[in-house]
Design an enzyme around this catalytic site. Structure first.
Site, PDB file in Angstrom:
ATOM      1  N   ASN A  86       0.795  -1.228   0.000  1.00  0.00           N
ATOM      2  CA  ASN A  86       0.000   0.000   0.000  1.00  0.00           C
ATOM      3  C   ASN A  86       0.823   1.271   0.000  1.00  0.00           C
ATOM      4  OD1 ASN A  86      -1.644  -2.084   2.154  1.00  0.00           O
ATOM      5  ND2 ASN A  86      -2.696  -1.412   0.289  1.00  0.00           N
ATOM      6  N   ILE A  93       1.003   6.992   0.273  1.00  0.00           N
ATOM      7  CA  ILE A  93       0.307   5.988   1.086  1.00  0.00           C
ATOM      8  C   ILE A  93      -1.133   5.858   0.616  1.00  0.00           C
ATOM      9  CG2 ILE A  93      -0.381   5.349   3.433  1.00  0.00           C
ATOM     10  CD1 ILE A  93       1.861   7.192   4.447  1.00  0.00           C
ATOM     11  N   CYS A  94      -1.552   4.625   0.432  1.00  0.00           N
ATOM     12  CA  CYS A  94      -2.943   4.351   0.061  1.00  0.00           C
ATOM     13  C   CYS A  94      -3.641   3.695   1.245  1.00  0.00           C
ATOM     14  CB  CYS A  94      -3.013   3.441  -1.164  1.00  0.00           C
ATOM     15  SG  CYS A  94      -4.705   3.009  -1.643  1.00  0.00           S
ATOM     16  N   VAL A  95      -4.482   4.471   1.937  1.00  0.00           N
ATOM     17  CA  VAL A  95      -5.254   3.936   3.052  1.00  0.00           C
ATOM     18  C   VAL A  95      -6.585   4.676   3.062  1.00  0.00           C
ATOM     19  CG1 VAL A  95      -4.235   5.569   4.701  1.00  0.00           C
ATOM     20  CG2 VAL A  95      -5.243   3.447   5.531  1.00  0.00           C
TER      21      VAL A  95
END
EC number: 2.3.2.23
Length: 258
Positions: A86, A93-95
């Site tokens: 992620n 950041i992919c969240v």
């Protein structure tokens, strides 16, 4: 160059309160680095959680706040290279917390904790690093090996933690040594008679009467010089008495002859 002027006064006030709280009570494994002149860029050092391929590494990340914050979420980036499904090659950041699940009421503490949890439980279904996502699903051991390799090369090393109680333990050791030393001294009363007269052995009543004073004087050790003089005087008296007895015996023998 971004400054606090890019943020509304009420947001600056709220951020100041949050950052002070993070500094006084930081979340586990997270240290926030603050620039008082620019709250629009928040830096944090995140310790790799134990039991993960990121253990024994410290990763620096950055949260960038726009002038629309907190209505719009901050953007998160890892500045330290990391092998994670992620986290993209450029550190993005992919969240969901920083995207569709964002809520203006969420604070920086919540965001930082979520990012650290991402190191514990990645989501390969929404991978920015496709290689890491595919490897995690198909061959975890290989994924973990790559992640540990990146951690060993790029991550900072955690600072050694001071052992709690070290000072008290050292003090206790000194006290034990002192006690042993005192026991060795008190064990030989003949060699160190003066040490045995401690305040605890003194009379508890005030030394008002002559009787009490005489008791203390009798208990107090006499100077070594005085002891030597007394011994010499005693030896001389014994010798003189022996000489007198010898003369008396001689006179008795002379009278018998007459």
């Amino acid at each position: 160059m971004a400054t606090n002027e890019n943020l509304p006064p009420n947001v600056i006030k709220q951020l100041s309160k949050e950052l002070k709280n993070l500094n006084e009570s930081p979340p586990e494994g997270i240290t926030v680095v603050v620039n008082d002149d620019d709250f629009s860029a928040i830096f944090a050092d995140i310790e790799g959680p134990a039991g993960t391929p990121y253990e024994n590494g410290v990763f620096r990340m950055k949260l960038i706040l726009s002038h629309e914050f907190p209505q719009s979420p901050p953007k998160g980036y890892f500045l330290t290279k990391i092998f994670h499904p992620n986290i993209a090659a450029n550190g993005e950041i992919c969240v969901n917390t920083l995207k569709k699940d964002w809520n203006p009421s969420l604070g920086l503490r919540h965001v930082l904790i979520v990012v650290r949890c991402l190191l514990i439980e990645p989501f390969p279904e929404s991978a920015l690093n496709e290689q890491a996502g595919k490897m995690l699903l198909e061959n975890y051991d290989e994924y973990a090996r790559h992640a540990r390799l990146y951690t060993g090369i790029h991550a900072m090393k955690p600072k050694p933690k001071v052992k709690k109680g070290a000072i008290s333990e050292s003090t206790s050791a000194l006290n034990v040594d002192q006690t042993n030393a005192n026991l060795s001294v008190h064990g030989d009363k003949a060699l160190f008679p003066s040490i045995l007269l401690t305040p605890a052995s003194m009379p508890s009543k005030p030394l008002g009467s002559t009787h009490d004073q005489n008791m203390v004087a009798a208990a107090a050790p006499k100077p070594i010089g005085a002891q030597v003089v007394q011994k010499k005087e005693g030896a001389a008296a014994v010798l003189a008495k022996a000489q007198v007895d010898k003369k008396l015996d001689a006179r008795k023998k002379s009278l018998k002859r007459l």
